[in-house]
Enzyme design. Sequence first.
Site, PDB file in Angstrom:
ATOM      1  CD  GLU A 177      14.485  -6.966  24.781  1.00 43.25           C
ATOM      2  OE1 GLU A 177      13.303  -6.555  24.777  1.00 43.25           O
ATOM      3  OE2 GLU A 177      15.427  -6.288  24.359  1.00 43.25           O
ATOM      4  CG  PHE A 197      23.345  -4.598  27.929  1.00 42.46           C
ATOM      5  CD1 PHE A 197      24.609  -4.459  28.491  1.00 42.46           C
ATOM      6  CD2 PHE A 197      23.116  -4.095  26.655  1.00 42.46           C
ATOM      7  CE1 PHE A 197      25.631  -3.820  27.785  1.00 42.46           C
ATOM      8  CE2 PHE A 197      24.141  -3.467  25.948  1.00 42.46           C
ATOM      9  CZ  PHE A 197      25.399  -3.329  26.515  1.00 42.46           C
ATOM     10  CG  PHE A 199      13.695  -7.488  34.579  1.00 39.17           C
ATOM     11  CD1 PHE A 199      13.377  -8.376  35.594  1.00 39.17           C
ATOM     12  CD2 PHE A 199      14.959  -6.945  34.560  1.00 39.17           C
ATOM     13  CE1 PHE A 199      14.298  -8.683  36.581  1.00 39.17           C
ATOM     14  CE2 PHE A 199      15.894  -7.249  35.545  1.00 39.17           C
ATOM     15  CZ  PHE A 199      15.555  -8.117  36.561  1.00 39.17           C
ATOM     16  CG  HIS A 216      23.681  -0.705  29.714  1.00 41.15           C
ATOM     17  ND1 HIS A 216      22.582   0.110  29.882  1.00 41.15           N
ATOM     18  CD2 HIS A 216      23.727  -1.000  28.395  1.00 41.15           C
ATOM     19  CE1 HIS A 216      22.019   0.321  28.707  1.00 41.15           C
ATOM     20  NE2 HIS A 216      22.687  -0.348  27.781  1.00 41.15           N
TER      21      HIS A 216
END
Lengths: 326, 382
Positions: free
Chosen positions: A60, A83, A88, A129
């Site tokens: 990410e 999601f 984070f 989720h």
Amino acid sequence: MAKLNTVKALNLALLQEMERDEDVVIIGEDVGVDGGVFRVTDDLHRKFGGKRVIDSPLAEAAIIGAGVGMALYGLKPVCEIQFSGFAFQCFHQFENHVARFRLRTLGRFHVPMVVRMPYGGGVRALEHHTESEEQFYAHIPGLKMVIPSGARNARALLVAAIRDPDPVIFFEAKALYHAAKEDVPDEIETMPIGRAQVARAGTDLTIVAYGTMVRVAKEAADALSTDDGVEAEIIDLLTISPLDRETLVASAKKTGRVVIVHEAPRSFGPGAEIAASIMDEAFLYLEAPIRRVTANDVSFVGFARERSMLPAVPQVLAAARETLKF
Amino acid sequence: MPRTALEPRFQVEYLSILDADGKLDAALEPDIPPDELKRLYRAMLLGRHLDERMVRLQRQGRVGTFAPIKGQEAAQLGSVALLRSQDWMVPSFRETAAMLWRGWPIEKLLLFFAGHIEGSQPGPNQNDLPICIPVATQLPHAVGLAYAAQYRGDDVVVMAYFGDGATSEGDFHEACNFAGVWHVPLVFVCQNNQWAISVPLKKQTHSRTIAQKALAYGFPGLQVDGNDVLAVYAATKEAVDRARAGDGPTLIECVTYRLAMHTTADDPTKYRTTEEVAEWERKDPLTRFTAYMKKKGLHDDGLQAEVEAEVSEAVRRFEEIPAPDPLTVFDHVFAEMPPHLAAQRDLLAARLRDDAAGSPDPPEERPASPPMRGQRNSRWQS
Ligand SMILES: Cc1ncc(C[n+]2csc(CCOP(=O)(O)OP(=O)(O)O)c2C)c(N)n1
Ligand SMILES: [Mg+2]
């Protein structure tokens, strides 16, 4: 005009913006051949190829960090975080860089990027989720935080987000992806970011909601109308930040009573800022304390208990009646 | 089924051309035109001198915390010199010499370290990112820039700087992995200066080299003597040529040493010995390059005075820059200022007017009270 659910409406926005503007590229995990785990990017890989619809490695921070680099170069990346619970892993990129390049360089650079993420509960999903984390983004200066509440506004707001010269965090409620079809015009439609909408006009009480909670607010308002003869006004925020204080304050001045509904935990959540903003400018118009109906300050408990954790119609009704009686 | 060695076997090379004693490996000597050598040498002197001056300015309270580069000039200049103006440079926070080479005016760097955001603004056509403080977070940006350049079909190479400590961060590994998979025109330049504040390299990684980390991501990594400007130049040239030819990224590990403190807020005597520092002073990149320039007959005795004057002149200009206007920043949070920011700016403007008026205890300006409601029997009004 076509009847589309939110997934198809978002897909249409991406398709049309990509046809219009070669600078729009999509990056994310499984967004290419698979069309995204929720199929929002369905078929775009086939139409535009792997250079524009990029199945990225599973990381990410680099999805967002590389998106920053692309945006600084002049592209308009639409990044997908699979999601919101996994954002984070890239949160530092949002806070340290996405939000700051314009200011840091006094306008020499800016970051025209959109980050789409499915958020929220009500779909019987696993930990990470189902959470709602909009407050984290809304708190960061330099980011815009948008949460549509239906197929048509989702499409129009996504188009607006892609065209926005500044970074937009775009939350898509999983519970709404397939919830209802709406009429969505064939030709491109946009909506202003930073403006709330009056989703139901009323005079006796204001219910502030966004995302999935707009539906809950509407059900509650209908019940109030039939059972109590009370007409609630619903403000659908659509943009969490920058907050449309003008619309909120105008409604609070009119009704004098406010209930705020959100899925995020209560403490330091959007409700606190909304309530404070109303108090700043409409304090003397208020007939009752502002009430918040939110998730509890408890993290994920498993979907077997989810119903008891999420705000639902009975709690909104209770808060509304308490406010009206005050 | 037997256990077999997989091909290809991996190998990491170490490159040194001009050693600490000034001995030159003539076979490897890169072909750098005399004018370019002179430019490099001057930039090295300038970087060194500005560094010393900056530390003094910090000690005098004229700038804030500063991260000195002393000892790392060859690593920076030998690499950055291969970029053209259309290429992109992505610095970390210890790249003063490389930034000067890329055209950052000295006073802008002074402004940065004096706490002015103006020091983060690249010039209008300057393809450089500003100083980046969160370690390694700039590396994914470099990958994105390189991807975008490739996407547009531009003839552009991106060069990104970072330290040895940065190679422990996830962003470094994510960036390398993306760069490898996307095969982007990017040169990763690691200034392995042996220390990440007080943590030595051996506590940072159990790898024998940093260069070898590139191999895991499927692209070449090369270790060079980072105090040897010729070796850095030669290695970077290979990497840049490879990137330009469409052959993907390279990691260059420049083995160097931070001769001064981590920043002006740091006391290195707490964690390293004077013997260690002395050992590296012997390998000073400037000493051996000076010897090389003298041998080539390219040395100019007047240069030192020239760079000192240049820095003094810039310091003078820097000190003439007026105090910044606090209100300008509101213009750059978003393209269009939302109402809440306009309101906050107006409040600040009022406070500044009060301050300027010299009122001893300036009252906070309040928004005008809302009109009373009247028509309703509000409990708040009773
Ligand atoms: C993400 C992050 N963590 C911690 C710091 C504090 N910090 C600043 S520099 C530094 C050490 C960096 O070491 P290295 O990457 O080797 O670069 P060098 O300072 O040696 O040039 C640390 C821990 C930071 N700036 N960013
Ligand atoms: Mg270091």
